[in-house]
Design an enzyme around this catalytic site. Structure first.
Site, PDB file in Angstrom:
ATOM      1  N   HIS A 123       0.823  -1.217   0.000  1.00 34.28           N
ATOM      2  CA  HIS A 123       0.000   0.000   0.000  1.00 34.28           C
ATOM      3  C   HIS A 123       0.853   1.261   0.000  1.00 34.28           C
ATOM      4  O   HIS A 123       0.364   2.336   0.328  1.00 34.28           O
ATOM      5  CB  HIS A 123      -0.959  -0.007   1.192  1.00 34.28           C
ATOM      6  CG  HIS A 123      -1.951  -1.138   1.145  1.00 34.28           C
ATOM      7  ND1 HIS A 123      -2.645  -1.591   2.233  1.00 34.28           N
ATOM      8  CD2 HIS A 123      -2.350  -1.925   0.116  1.00 34.28           C
ATOM      9  CE1 HIS A 123      -3.427  -2.605   1.880  1.00 34.28           C
ATOM     10  NE2 HIS A 123      -3.249  -2.822   0.601  1.00 34.28           N
ATOM     11  N   CYS A 134       4.873  14.553 -12.273  1.00 34.87           N
ATOM     12  CA  CYS A 134       6.226  14.285 -12.804  1.00 34.87           C
ATOM     13  C   CYS A 134       6.919  13.161 -12.029  1.00 34.87           C
ATOM     14  O   CYS A 134       8.045  12.802 -12.332  1.00 34.87           O
ATOM     15  CB  CYS A 134       7.079  15.551 -12.784  1.00 34.87           C
ATOM     16  SG  CYS A 134       7.682  16.019 -11.153  1.00 34.87           S
ATOM     17  N   ASN A 223      -2.428 -13.919  14.935  1.00 37.34           N
ATOM     18  CA  ASN A 223      -3.273 -12.730  14.973  1.00 37.34           C
ATOM     19  C   ASN A 223      -4.081 -12.797  16.266  1.00 37.34           C
ATOM     20  O   ASN A 223      -4.374 -13.885  16.743  1.00 37.34           O
ATOM     21  CB  ASN A 223      -4.213 -12.737  13.755  1.00 37.34           C
ATOM     22  CG  ASN A 223      -4.903 -11.396  13.555  1.00 37.34           C
ATOM     23  OD1 ASN A 223      -4.261 -10.347  13.565  1.00 37.34           O
ATOM     24  ND2 ASN A 223      -6.213 -11.418  13.389  1.00 37.34           N
TER      25      ASN A 223
HETATM   26 ZN    ZN Z   1       6.105  17.386 -10.162  1.00 38.45          ZN
END
Ligand code: ZN
Length: 256
Positions: A123, A134, A223
């Protein structure tokens, strides 16, 4: 510890000792022992806040600001959390070459803090922020402070846009395919698969233990509550992880 538990832990230590490839899969339970909120429990972070879906984040500035408000709140507890006994045992097992990898559903970076090196974060991680345009990445801490000081989403210094998101998988966003592929590979090729502190109900992550068991690996579930995969497991322990893993480690030490 009672005799029944002790004999299970001896069995587990023996399996770990003879296994040529052991993989651990961890969920929120290992981090609640570090004092972090279990995300899916009542009162957890998601129960108190509305969900900002990935699409809303991408399309709306107001959605991004709400997302950052929630992340800033969660960041305070991440920043001060320390690895639990369970995290530390797993890191030491890797160092002694008794553990090949940790696959985790957690985003808190505590496995790395504990010293684990091969960590697959299904995750993503809240320790970093990524620009959705970008793909530049930044450590999260300073940007969270920048948000708190300005109430504006910090812009990307590379491209100037503000679609900057924690490097975690949001609701409505796909899991990272390269990480999932590697985790599947580990699940298929291991001899012992340790499912630790996960309720094993979130898919596709919960497919991994089933894959391992189907390929003949010994599935070990530890668990504090029963899980839907308990019937598939070679060994089931309903107890706290820290004490259980610490005891297994000392049994391995004694056997060396
Ligand atoms: Zn950027």
């Amino acid at each position: 510890m009672n005799d029944d538990l002790e004999s299970k832990l001896k069995q587990l230590a023996a399996w770990l000792k003879e296994s040529r490839r052991t993989v651990a899969f961890t969920g929120a339970g290992i981090s609640t022992e570090s004092g972090l909120d279990a995300y899916r429990t009542p009162g957890g972070v998601w129960a108190r806040n509305r969900v900002v879906y990935f699409q809303e984040f991408m399309e709306s500035e107001a959605g991004r600001i709400e997302y950052w408000r929630q992340k800033a709140e969660a960041h305070a507890s991440f920043a001060t959390a320390r690895p639990s006994a369970g995290h530390l045992v797993l890191a030491r097992l890797e160092q002694r070459q008794q553990l090949a990898a940790v696959i985790t559903q957690n985003i808190d970076g505590l496995h790395q803090d504990a010293g684990s090196r091969e960590v697959l974060e299904l995750h993503g991680t809240a320790r970093y922020v990524a620009c959705m345009d970008c793909h530049a990445r930044y450590p999260a801490g300073p940007l969270v402070e920048q948000f708190l000081a300005s109430d504006k989403v910090p812009p990307c210094t590379e491209c100037g846009r503000d679609r900057m998101k924690h490097a975690t998988v949001s609701f409505g966003q796909a899991l990272p395919t390269d990480v999932v592929a590697k985790a599947v590979e580990y699940a298929k090729k291991c001899e012992v698969f340790l499912a630790l502190g996960s309720s094993l109900v979130v898919y596709p992550a919960a497919d991994l233990p089933q894959m391992a068991a189907r390929r003949g690996a010994k599935l070990v579930i530890i668990n504090d509550e029963p899980t839907p995969l308990d019937p598939l497991a070679a060994l089931v322990i309903h107890d706290k992880l820290g004490p259980v893993l610490s005891r297994v480690e000392s049994l391995l030490d004694a056997a060396d």
